[in-house]
Design a protein around this motif. Structure first.
Motif, PDB file in Angstrom:
ATOM      1  N   UNK A  11      73.134  41.139  21.622  1.00 36.65           N
ATOM      2  CA  UNK A  11      72.671  42.414  22.187  1.00 36.65           C
ATOM      3  C   UNK A  11      72.518  42.355  23.699  1.00 36.65           C
ATOM      4  N   UNK A  12      72.366  41.137  24.265  1.00 35.35           N
ATOM      5  CA  UNK A  12      72.103  41.076  25.696  1.00 35.35           C
ATOM      6  C   UNK A  12      72.527  39.766  26.318  1.00 35.35           C
ATOM      7  N   UNK A  13      72.744  39.814  27.631  1.00 40.35           N
ATOM      8  CA  UNK A  13      73.089  38.616  28.411  1.00 40.35           C
ATOM      9  C   UNK A  13      72.521  38.787  29.815  1.00 40.35           C
ATOM     10  N   UNK A  14      71.770  37.787  30.256  1.00 39.68           N
ATOM     11  CA  UNK A  14      71.240  37.781  31.632  1.00 39.68           C
ATOM     12  C   UNK A  14      70.523  39.092  31.966  1.00 39.68           C
ATOM     13  N   UNK A  68      63.911  44.911  23.849  1.00 36.22           N
ATOM     14  CA  UNK A  68      65.045  44.048  23.517  1.00 36.22           C
ATOM     15  C   UNK A  68      64.777  43.141  22.327  1.00 36.22           C
ATOM     16  N   UNK A  69      65.306  41.920  22.410  1.00 34.36           N
ATOM     17  CA  UNK A  69      65.313  41.021  21.265  1.00 34.36           C
ATOM     18  C   UNK A  69      63.903  40.725  20.752  1.00 34.36           C
ATOM     19  N   UNK A  70      62.970  40.449  21.654  1.00 35.66           N
ATOM     20  CA  UNK A  70      61.605  40.093  21.227  1.00 35.66           C
ATOM     21  C   UNK A  70      60.939  41.286  20.534  1.00 35.66           C
ATOM     22  N   UNK A 107      72.506  35.829  25.345  1.00 30.76           N
ATOM     23  CA  UNK A 107      71.246  35.088  25.260  1.00 30.76           C
ATOM     24  C   UNK A 107      70.170  35.917  24.575  1.00 30.76           C
ATOM     25  N   UNK A 108      70.547  37.079  24.067  1.00 33.21           N
ATOM     26  CA  UNK A 108      69.609  37.922  23.298  1.00 33.21           C
ATOM     27  C   UNK A 108      70.352  38.405  22.053  1.00 33.21           C
ATOM     28  N   UNK A 109      69.729  38.201  20.902  1.00 29.68           N
ATOM     29  CA  UNK A 109      70.360  38.520  19.611  1.00 29.68           C
ATOM     30  C   UNK A 109      69.496  39.502  18.826  1.00 29.68           C
ATOM     31  N   UNK A 110      70.157  40.311  17.993  1.00 31.35           N
ATOM     32  CA  UNK A 110      69.430  41.168  17.053  1.00 31.35           C
ATOM     33  C   UNK A 110      68.969  40.290  15.889  1.00 31.35           C
ATOM     34  N   UNK A 111      67.786  40.570  15.324  1.00 30.27           N
ATOM     35  CA  UNK A 111      67.321  39.735  14.202  1.00 30.27           C
ATOM     36  C   UNK A 111      68.179  39.960  12.956  1.00 30.27           C
TER      37      UNK A 111
END
Ligand SMILES: NC(=O)c1ccc[n+]([C@@H]2O[C@H](COP(=O)([O-])OP(=O)(O)OC[C@H]3O[C@@H](n4cnc5c(N)ncnc54)[C@H](OP(=O)(O)O)[C@@H]3O)[C@@H](O)[C@H]2O)c1
Length: 180
Positions: A17-20, A107-109, A133-137
Motif C-alpha cells: 500500500x505504501x513506500x517511503x 495507513x498500514x498501522x 514498506x507498508x502492507x495491507x493486513x
C-alpha cells in the motif's frame, strides 16, 4: 458505533500500500474514486498518512490519530489519541452532518488496528506488485465475504489496471465494538 465503519484502501497483488511515506504507484483514476467515496464523510487516518497528504481534504472532515497530544493540525482537522477516540469523534461528525458512513483511510498501522472495528472493506485491487514498506493486513476469509467486484476504467495516466472490490463482515462475526 451505530454507523458502518468502512476501510478504504488501494492494495497491490502483493499487499503493498505504501513506500517511503507515499503511494508506490500513480493512479489518478483511483484517486478520483477515493475522492468520490469519501466526499462529505468523516475520514480517520494515521498521523503519517496525514503528513504525506500535507493538507486537509476539501469537503471531508479529517480525524488524525496520533499519540502526540500536542500535535498541531490545520483548521477543520481534529486529533484523536487512539483509534477508539477517532471512531467516536468521526461518528459524532457523521451524525451532525448527515453522513452515513465513517471512513478509515490508513495507513498500514491504522488499517491493522481498524480491521477488528470495520464493517466493510472498500478496496481497490491494483494490478501491480511493487516494492513497499507498508502492507495491507491479511483478509481473513472466515470473517470477510466478497460482495462486489467492478473493473475500474484505466485512464491514459494510470500506471496499471485496477478493480473495485468490496468485502462485508460475515453476519456471525460481530465487529469488536459490538456487545457479545
Ligand atoms: N494504498 C493506500 O490506500 C494507502 C492509504 C493510506 C496510506 N497509505 C500509505 O501507508 C503508509 C503510511 O502508513 P504507516 O503505517 O506508516 O502510518 P499511519 O498508519 O498513516 O500512521 C501511523 C501513526 O498513527 C499514529 N497511531 C497509530 N496507531 C495509533 C494508536 N493506536 N493510538 C494513537 N496513535 C496511533 C501514530 O502517530 P504518532 O507517531 O504521531 O504518535 C503513528 O506513528 C504511507 O506509505 C502511505 O502512503 C496507503
Amino acid at each position: 458505533m451505530t454507523l458502518p465503519v468502512v476501510i478504504i484502501a488501494a492494495v497491490a497483488r502483493n499487499g503493498a500500500i505504501g513506500l517511503a511515506d507515499g503511494l508506490p504507484w500513480r493512479l489518478p483514476g483511483d484517486l478520483a474514486h477515493f475522492k468520490a467515496e469519501t466526499m462529505g464523510k468523516p475520514v480517520v487516518m494515521g498521523r503519517r498518512t496525514f503528513a504525506s497528504l500535507g493538507r486537509p481534504l476539501p469537503g471531508r472532515s479529517l480525524v488524525v490519530v496520533s499519540r502526540d497530544r500536542a500535535l498541531a493540525l490545520p483548521a477543520g482537522t481534529v486529533a484523536a489519541a487512539s483509534l477508539d477516540e477517532a471512531l467516536e469523534r468521526a461518528e459524532a461528525i457523521a451524525v451532525a452532518s448527515g453522513a452515513r458512513e465513517v471512513m478509515v483511510a490508513g495507513g498500514a498501522e491504522i488499517y491493522r488496528a481498524a480491521m477488528a472495528r470495520a464493517d466493510v472493506l472498500r478496496l481497490t485491487e491494483v494490478d501491480l506488485a511493487p516494492q513497499a514498506d507498508a502492507l495491507f493486513p491479511p483478509i481473513d476469509p472466515a470473517i470477510w465475504r466478497e460482495t462486489s467486484r467492478v473493473p475500474g476504467t484505466r485512464g491514459p495516466r494510470d500506471e496499471a489496471g485496477f478493480t473495485f472490490v468490496e468485502h462485508a463482515r460475515a453476519p456471525e462475526r460481530a465487529r469488536a465494538s459490538d456487545p457479545a
